[in-house]
Motif scaffolding. Structure first.
Motif, short mmCIF file in Angstrom:
data_model
loop_
_atom_site.label_atom_id
_atom_site.label_comp_id
_atom_site.label_asym_id
_atom_site.label_seq_id
_atom_site.Cartn_x
_atom_site.Cartn_y
_atom_site.Cartn_z
N VAL A 186 38.09 41.39 41.02
CA VAL A 186 38.09 41.77 39.52
C VAL A 186 37.18 40.56 38.95
O VAL A 186 36.31 41.01 38.11
CB VAL A 186 39.38 42.13 38.97
N HIS A 187 37.65 39.35 39.13
CA HIS A 187 36.74 38.48 38.32
C HIS A 187 35.35 38.06 38.98
O HIS A 187 34.54 37.97 38.27
CB HIS A 187 37.79 37.10 38.59
N LEU A 188 35.40 37.80 40.09
CA LEU A 188 34.03 37.49 40.63
C LEU A 188 32.95 38.59 40.46
O LEU A 188 31.94 38.17 40.60
CB LEU A 188 34.08 37.14 42.21
N SER A 189 33.51 40.01 40.53
CA SER A 189 32.34 41.08 40.32
C SER A 189 31.81 41.03 38.85
O SER A 189 30.47 41.40 38.63
CB SER A 189 33.10 42.61 40.59
N LEU A 190 32.75 40.22 38.05
CA LEU A 190 32.13 39.94 36.68
C LEU A 190 30.72 39.16 36.44
O LEU A 190 29.84 39.03 36.00
CB LEU A 190 33.03 39.49 35.59
N PHE A 191 30.82 37.91 37.61
CA PHE A 191 29.72 37.16 37.79
C PHE A 191 28.46 37.82 38.21
O PHE A 191 27.37 37.68 37.75
CB PHE A 191 29.82 36.05 38.67
N GLU A 192 28.34 38.78 39.04
CA GLU A 192 27.47 39.46 39.68
C GLU A 192 26.92 40.40 38.57
O GLU A 192 25.72 40.58 38.55
CB GLU A 192 27.77 40.37 40.89
N ARG A 193 28.11 40.82 37.54
CA ARG A 193 27.63 41.89 36.56
C ARG A 193 26.59 40.97 35.34
O ARG A 193 25.88 41.46 34.79
CB ARG A 193 28.60 42.64 35.91
N ARG B 157 33.54 29.78 38.02
CA ARG B 157 34.78 29.09 39.01
C ARG B 157 35.76 28.55 38.10
O ARG B 157 36.93 28.62 37.95
CB ARG B 157 34.34 28.14 39.98
N GLN B 158 35.25 27.94 36.92
CA GLN B 158 36.09 27.21 35.71
C GLN B 158 36.80 28.68 35.21
O GLN B 158 38.05 28.48 35.06
CB GLN B 158 35.12 26.63 34.63
N LEU B 159 36.26 29.87 35.01
CA LEU B 159 36.71 30.90 34.40
C LEU B 159 37.77 31.49 35.29
O LEU B 159 38.80 31.89 34.94
CB LEU B 159 35.68 31.89 34.07
N GLY B 160 37.64 31.25 36.44
CA GLY B 160 38.50 31.76 37.67
C GLY B 160 39.84 30.90 37.61
O GLY B 160 40.94 31.65 37.72
N ALA B 161 39.79 29.60 37.15
CA ALA B 161 40.85 28.73 36.80
C ALA B 161 41.81 29.44 35.81
O ALA B 161 42.90 29.28 35.89
CB ALA B 161 40.53 27.49 36.86
N TYR C 95 29.36 36.66 49.99
CA TYR C 95 30.78 37.14 49.84
C TYR C 95 30.54 38.50 49.28
O TYR C 95 31.10 39.61 49.59
CB TYR C 95 31.64 36.22 49.03
N PHE C 96 29.76 38.50 48.32
CA PHE C 96 29.61 39.73 47.64
C PHE C 96 28.78 40.80 48.44
O PHE C 96 29.17 41.94 48.47
CB PHE C 96 28.22 39.52 46.23
N GLU C 97 28.01 40.54 49.42
CA GLU C 97 27.17 41.52 50.37
C GLU C 97 28.22 41.84 51.27
O GLU C 97 28.48 42.88 51.70
CB GLU C 97 26.04 40.84 51.18
N ARG C 98 29.08 41.00 51.86
CA ARG C 98 30.13 41.34 52.77
C ARG C 98 31.28 42.32 52.05
O ARG C 98 31.72 43.22 52.61
CB ARG C 98 30.92 39.98 53.10
#
Length: 285
Positions: free
Chosen positions: A108-115, A140-144, A163-166
């Motif tokens: 949920v968090h990391l997909s926002l970076f891609e967006r 990554r700071q936001l992830g913390a 990771y995103f491709e996988r």
């Protein structure tokens, strides 16, 4: 846990509060709900159908607090975790899910970076590789702040794209919730605070807004995701999206700050400027 809040000079400070982000809000939710655990949790516990405007408002407030809330940012991250703790169950295929499952919470968090990357590719100036690296370090700071387990976050931007491709290829699925999100957005209901005399006029407006939102959502999804969801996208659609993107990219920098940024972001940026001005006035000549 001590987490450094965001502030002036960070890329998130300059971008996360822009109204322009609404152009990828729908596609972010689609990507997130393609994860089976997220899709199941949203289907059972979200108000995106019954109260879409309220859900959007609450989400935007939360996102702005992460970046512009100062010390309130980490507190908001903790509040979200507490809110999601009781969300668990078994989906229609008999799979157990929990909203705080490490992989799902991280997606949920990391997909926002891609967006964020997609937003600037379609509706702004594409980031350079150095800007991508910097933005991912901030992600990554936001992830913390959001209490995402560090083990679930790729260590650098190159690892993130692997990771995103996988995730897209092996983990995401054409989940019923993601398809339902696409369907729901085509019938945008009237805002709850819209005056009664204007509600009669909303039907054509809502239909147009819904179709626009659907078009932008489908167009900004990665091609592999569109294929997995069985979504049609033509060369003509792509040309129309590029024309729209060029117009947004040209207009956005010319807008006054109060029209470019959402309220919490605008107030935080203005307060920071005023504080900086007062500090400079106190400095000896």
């Amino acid at each position: 846990m001590d987490v450094e809040p965001f502030g002036p000079g960070s890329m998130h400070w300059d971008t996360a509060g822009e109204y322009r982000n609404l152009l990828v809000a729908g596609s972010a939710l689609v990507l997130q709900t393609m994860h089976p655990a997220v899709g199941a949790a949203v289907a059972e516990h979200s108000t995106y159908k019954d109260d879409p405007w309220g859900r959007l408002e609450r989400t935007l407030t939360s996102v702005q607090l992460w970046v512009y809330g100062g010390e309130d940012g980490p507190a908001e991250g903790q509040r979200l975790r507490e809110l999601h703790k009781p969300i668990s169950g078994v989906d229609e295929q008999g799979r157990h899910y929990h909203a705080l499952n490490g992989e799902a919470w991280a997606w949920v968090h990391l997909s926002l970076f891609e967006r964020f990357i997609a937003l600037n590719r379609h509706f702004g100036t594409p980031f350079t590789r150095e800007q991508e690296r910097r933005l991912y370090a901030e992600s990554r700071q936001l992830g913390a702040i959001l209490r995402v387990p560090e083990r679930e976050m790729p260590e650098d931007v190159d690892a993130f794209w692997r990771y995103f491709e996988r995730m897209v290829g092996d983990r995401l699925e054409p989940h019923a919730t993601a398809l339902d999100v696409l369907s729901v957005m085509r019938g945008t209901p009237a805002p709850p605070r819209l005056p009664a005399p204007l509600r009669r006029l909303w039907t054509p407006v809502g239909a147009g807004a819904g179709e626009f939102n659907y078009f932008v959502t489908v167009g900004t999804l990665p091609p592999a995701v569109r294929e997995k969801l069985g979504l049609r996208w033509t060369a003509r659609d792509e040309r129309r999206l590029r024309q729209l993107g060029h117009a947004v990219a040209m207009l956005t920098p010319r807008l006054p700050e109060r029209l470019r940024y959402m309220p919490i972001a605008y107030q935080a940026r203005r307060a920071e400027r005023n504080a900086r001005r007062r500090r400079m006035e106190r400095m000896p000549a």
